[in-house]
Design an enzyme around this catalytic site. Structure first.
Site, mmCIF file in Angstrom:
data_model
loop_
_atom_site.group_PDB
_atom_site.id
_atom_site.type_symbol
_atom_site.label_atom_id
_atom_site.label_comp_id
_atom_site.label_asym_id
_atom_site.label_seq_id
_atom_site.Cartn_x
_atom_site.Cartn_y
_atom_site.Cartn_z
ATOM 1 N N HIS A 103 0.864 -1.194 0.000
ATOM 2 C CA HIS A 103 0.000 0.000 0.000
ATOM 3 C C HIS A 103 0.895 1.237 0.000
ATOM 4 C CE1 HIS A 103 -2.837 3.056 1.275
ATOM 5 N NE2 HIS A 103 -3.796 2.247 0.890
ATOM 6 N N GLU A 177 -4.103 2.229 -7.252
ATOM 7 C CA GLU A 177 -4.467 3.316 -6.343
ATOM 8 C C GLU A 177 -3.541 4.509 -6.572
ATOM 9 O OE1 GLU A 177 -6.641 2.069 -2.545
ATOM 10 O OE2 GLU A 177 -4.518 1.837 -2.173
HETATM 11 P P1 PGA Z 1 -9.607 6.219 0.419
HETATM 12 O O1 PGA Z 1 -8.431 5.164 0.703
HETATM 13 O O2 PGA Z 1 -10.789 5.439 -0.069
HETATM 14 O O3 PGA Z 1 -9.866 6.875 1.759
HETATM 15 O O4 PGA Z 1 -9.112 7.181 -0.598
HETATM 16 C C1 PGA Z 1 -8.181 4.102 -0.162
HETATM 17 C C2 PGA Z 1 -6.957 3.333 0.277
HETATM 18 O O5 PGA Z 1 -6.002 3.937 0.755
HETATM 19 O O6 PGA Z 1 -6.913 2.095 0.161
#
Ligand code: PGA
Length: 265
Positions: A103, A177
């Site tokens: 992540h 992401e």
């Molecule tokens: P968010 O986070 O939905 O608050 O943008 C997503 C993540 O970090 O997995």
């Protein structure tokens, strides 16, 4: 086609008691969805609590068919002198069937390197029963300087380096992401994601072939997903699911997302 994958990343936001309360509320809501749609599963929901809440949340999730749990991280050795780390064996024992790897918050705050991420992906892939969820994404600076694709390529191929020479025969998930979209309220657009997914799929197909990629790889989107935009990504089939942070921290918010997806499949 597996049902859309909705993963709730609770990060370090909740205590054990708060995690249980939220899990109970989600389980109640999913349980009632399940009853009205007995013949098919409309979404696969995975809760990602902190390590300390995993056991309790897994017990709650085990009562509902569509719910399961995963971990936000793991270590790449089976056991040993690794103070503060958590083994995949323990996570399996507690009921985790997914594990997030790499992540962006870990890459940034814990200086997690591509090499560490590769070791985790390989270790988890060898367990067979836990699905690795590799997180990749570019920063805003990398996006505006036109380096997005090369950054994603580097993150993707380095993570799967040890696996690319052998045929793919197990499920893997890639969570795209973009860092600039996480927790900002500004998500990527569906068309932007579609372009990125085509690119990522192409890279994976070069190594594993189209059939294996279609069968085993799912690409999900994360970054400011909400009830308002989930349909753009998941319901229209652009993404195979979503990784949801902030909007998964309340039962009404997360259940509204689940409902949107369930009503559309
Ligand atoms: P968010 O986070 O939905 O608050 O943008 C997503 C993540 O970090 O997995």
């Amino acid at each position: 086609m597996p049902p859309p994958l909705l993963m709730a990343n609770w990060k370090m936001n909740l205590t054990v008691a708060e995690s249980c309360k939220l899990a109970h509320a989600i389980a109640r809501s999913c349980g009632s969805c399940g009853k009205s749609r007995e013949s098919r599963q409309s979404a696969q929901i995975v809760l990602l609590p902190s390590f300390t809440a995993l056991d309790a949340v897994a017990r709650i999730a085990s009562r509902v068919k569509t719910l399961s749990v995963g971990s936000q991280d793991c270590f790449w050795e089976e056991r040993g002198a690794f103070t503060g780390e958590e083994s995949v064996r323990t996570l399996q024992e507690l009921g985790a069937t997914f594990v997030l790897i790499g992540h962006s918050e870990r890459r940034q705050l814990q200086n997690e390197s591509n090499e560490a991420i590769r070791k985790k992906v390989e270790f988890v892939s060898n367990t067979k029963t836990v699905t690795p969820v590799l997180c990749i994404g570019e920063s805003h600076a990398q996006k505006v300087s036109g380096k997005r694709k090369s950054i994603l390529q580097q993150q993707l191929l380095s993570a799967f380096k040890g696996l690319l020479q052998t045929p793919l025969s197990r499920e893997i998930v890639i969570a795209y992401e973009p860092i600039w979209a996480i927790g900002t309220g500004v998500s990527a657009t569906a068309s932007d994601c579609a372009t990125i997914y085509t690119y990522l799929r192409g890279l994976l197909e070069n190594a594993w072939g189209m059939d294996a990629v279609n069968r085993y790889c799912r690409i999900i989107y994360g970054g400011s997903v909400s009830e308002a935009n989930i349909a753009d990504f998941v319901a229209k089939g652009v993404s195979d699911g979503a990784l949801i942070g902030g909007a998964s921290l309340t039962a009404p918010g997360f259940c509204a997302i689940i409902k949107r997806v369930s009503n559309s499949v």
